[in-house]
Design a protein around this motif. Structure first.
Motif, PDB file in Angstrom:
ATOM      1  N   GLU A 103      -9.118   6.670   5.700  1.00  0.00           N
ATOM      2  CA  GLU A 103      -8.885   6.276   4.254  1.00  0.00           C
ATOM      3  C   GLU A 103     -10.293   6.313   3.701  1.00  0.00           C
ATOM      4  N   TYR A 105     -12.374   4.426   1.834  1.00  0.00           N
ATOM      5  CA  TYR A 105     -12.790   3.364   1.323  1.00  0.00           C
ATOM      6  C   TYR A 105     -13.723   2.811   2.524  1.00  0.00           C
ATOM      7  N   TYR A 122      -6.475   4.454  -8.221  1.00  0.00           N
ATOM      8  CA  TYR A 122      -5.083   4.103  -7.956  1.00  0.00           C
ATOM      9  C   TYR A 122      -5.011   3.462  -6.479  1.00  0.00           C
ATOM     10  N   TYR A 123      -5.769   4.002  -5.540  1.00  0.00           N
ATOM     11  CA  TYR A 123      -5.722   3.871  -4.179  1.00  0.00           C
ATOM     12  C   TYR A 123      -5.949   2.318  -3.701  1.00  0.00           C
ATOM     13  N   LYS A 124      -5.075   1.724  -2.933  1.00  0.00           N
ATOM     14  CA  LYS A 124      -5.396   0.625  -2.147  1.00  0.00           C
ATOM     15  C   LYS A 124      -5.242   0.890  -0.718  1.00  0.00           C
ATOM     16  N   LEU A 150      -4.523  10.660  -1.467  1.00  0.00           N
ATOM     17  CA  LEU A 150      -4.855   9.415  -1.943  1.00  0.00           C
ATOM     18  C   LEU A 150      -3.552   8.554  -1.921  1.00  0.00           C
ATOM     19  N   HIS A 151      -3.388   7.890  -3.305  1.00  0.00           N
ATOM     20  CA  HIS A 151      -2.237   7.114  -3.102  1.00  0.00           C
ATOM     21  C   HIS A 151      -0.833   7.836  -3.149  1.00  0.00           C
ATOM     22  N   GLN A 152      -1.001   9.109  -3.485  1.00  0.00           N
ATOM     23  CA  GLN A 152       0.226   9.957  -3.664  1.00  0.00           C
ATOM     24  C   GLN A 152       0.910  10.033  -2.286  1.00  0.00           C
ATOM     25  N   LYS A 154       1.209   7.586   0.043  1.00  0.00           N
ATOM     26  CA  LYS A 154       1.385   6.292   0.578  1.00  0.00           C
ATOM     27  C   LYS A 154       2.373   5.330  -0.025  1.00  0.00           C
ATOM     28  N   VAL A 180      -0.678  -0.612  -4.996  1.00  0.00           N
ATOM     29  CA  VAL A 180      -1.734   0.325  -5.731  1.00  0.00           C
ATOM     30  C   VAL A 180      -2.638  -0.433  -6.606  1.00  0.00           C
ATOM     31  N   TYR A 187       3.450   8.577 -10.229  1.00  0.00           N
ATOM     32  CA  TYR A 187       3.615   7.763  -8.744  1.00  0.00           C
ATOM     33  C   TYR A 187       5.065   7.025  -8.757  1.00  0.00           C
TER      34      TYR A 187
END
Lengths: 199, 190
Positions: A103, A105, A122-124, A150-152, A154, A180, A187
């Motif tokens: 990831e 981060y 957006y990503y968490k 990225l968030h897309q 997950k 997110v 999303y």
């Protein structure tokens, strides 16, 4: 006079402890604004090496490079995930496998506080205790997967409630429930499609 | 009266929702300097074009120089306001990203889209399956887009304006310079 000085020093120490204590308990999030490809569900499926339901078991390592001003410019975190269910796999991933995921981060701590750098607004990052549907891509030569877009790629499944039409209940579509940082319309559309198709 | 009405309508057309409340100090904004690290050297021309594309919209915003510094990936004191680096952000990750920082009173720098900026960091994805696979025009659009963030623009929130904005979050217009909505936002900001 001596009493006054002691009181001032004590007050200053308390203030400093309070301030830096707060900085350590509430990590500062450094989230970049990123331009990313928009993936439709079809794109996610086409590009996935594996589509799985999984949960995080362990954070393995973090890599982070700082520049001359102590600003992070390259960071990533690797974690191991337990695969609970396999929806599709191009490389033989099976239920019960432990896989490695990267990831983009990193968390770190300095004397002045705790920090988290994240690529994209957006990503968490994945959290333990949650189940996710993940669209994963494994680039040739790597021993790890990346979450597509990225968030897309997950989708947390513990907190989203679907109505009779199979669509998520709108009031529940908060950043916290969607896992997110911020909600974006494309999303939400995919959440609906993904949770309807992948159970 | 009619003139007043026209001005009022024009002002309300762009409420400034797509700009950050943070700013470069006035003197810095009028002479921003960009440094390209060795890791982004392959994209030097794209950076130069993408940075300079924001000049000429407002007299208060001017990107003055774009320089290449082979030392910037190592320890170096040669740091400009804006540094561009090449970093592997994954095959399916971001094409590129940007983040502006403020200097904190207790030392160091922190993320800040809403304060007075001290430095900005732009990263271009060097993964061979990502940015490198875009057409040249889309690579240029992406870099110009990142410099839009550097100079205070957010992704435009109203996707119906995507065709008028190089700051669209997703997809491309196949244009390499700021578009109608971007220009309006810069004029509003500066």
């Amino acid at each position: 006079m001596k009493k006054n000085i002691t009181a001032i020093i004590t007050a200053m120490l308390l203030l400093a402890t309070g301030f830096f204590g707060y900085q350590h308990l509430n990590p500062q999030v450094l989230a970049s604004d990123a331009k990313v490809k928009l993936y439709t569900l079809e794109d996610l499926e086409k590009n996935s090496t594996a589509i799985v339901k999984a949960y995080i078991t362990e954070e393995l390592s973090t890599e982070i490079d700082f520049d001359e001003r102590n600003i992070p410019y390259n960071y990533r975190t690797y974690s191991s995930l337990n695969v609970k269910k396999v929806y599709s796999s191009k490389n033989g991933v099976q239920e019960g496998d432990i896989i490695k995921v990267v990831e983009f981060y990193a968390d770190w701590r300095e004397l002045r506080g705790a920090y988290r750098a994240i690529t994209g607004e957006y990503y968490k990052p994945l959290e333990s205790g949650k189940d996710y549907i993940l669209f994963l891509f494994k680039q040739e030569g790597n021993d790890y997967y990346e979450i597509i877009g990225l968030h897309q790629g997950k989708y947390v499944i513990n907190k989203i409630v679907l109505n009779e039409d199979g669509r998520p209940i709108n009031e529940r579509l908060t950043p916290e429930n969607l896992d997110v940082q911020k909600v974006e319309p494309y999303y939400i559309e995919k959440v609906s499609q993904v949770l309807k198709k992948y159970k | 009266m009619i003139l007043f009405f026209v001005i009022a309508v024009q002002a309300s057309a762009h409420t400034g929702t797509d700009i950050y409340s943070g700013s470069w100090p006035e003197t810095t904004a009028a002479a921003l300097n960009v440094q390209v690290a060795e890791s982004a050297y392959d994209y030097y021309t794209l950076v130069e074009n993408g940075a300079f594309a924001w000049n000429g919209i407002s007299s208060k915003l001017y990107i003055k120089t774009v320089n290449y510094d082979s030392q910037v990936d190592a320890d170096s004191d040669l740091v400009e306001d804006i540094t561009v680096r090449g970093v592997d952000l994954g095959a399916t990750g971001a094409y590129a990203d940007a983040l502006n920082y403020k200097k904190t009173w207790w030392g160091g720098y922190s993320d800040s889209w809403d304060s007075i900026w001290a430095v900005s960091r732009v990263r271009i994805n060097t993964n061979p399956d990502n940015f490198a696979k875009l057409s040249n025009i889309r690579q240029q659009e992406t870099i110009t887009h990142e410099f839009g963030h550097v100079v205070a623009l957010k992704h435009n929130q109203d996707t119906s304006e995507d065709s008028k904005a190089i700051m669209r979050q997703f997809g491309f217009n196949d244009k390499t310079v700021p578009l109608e909505h971007d220009v309006a936002m810069i004029e509003y900001k500066y």
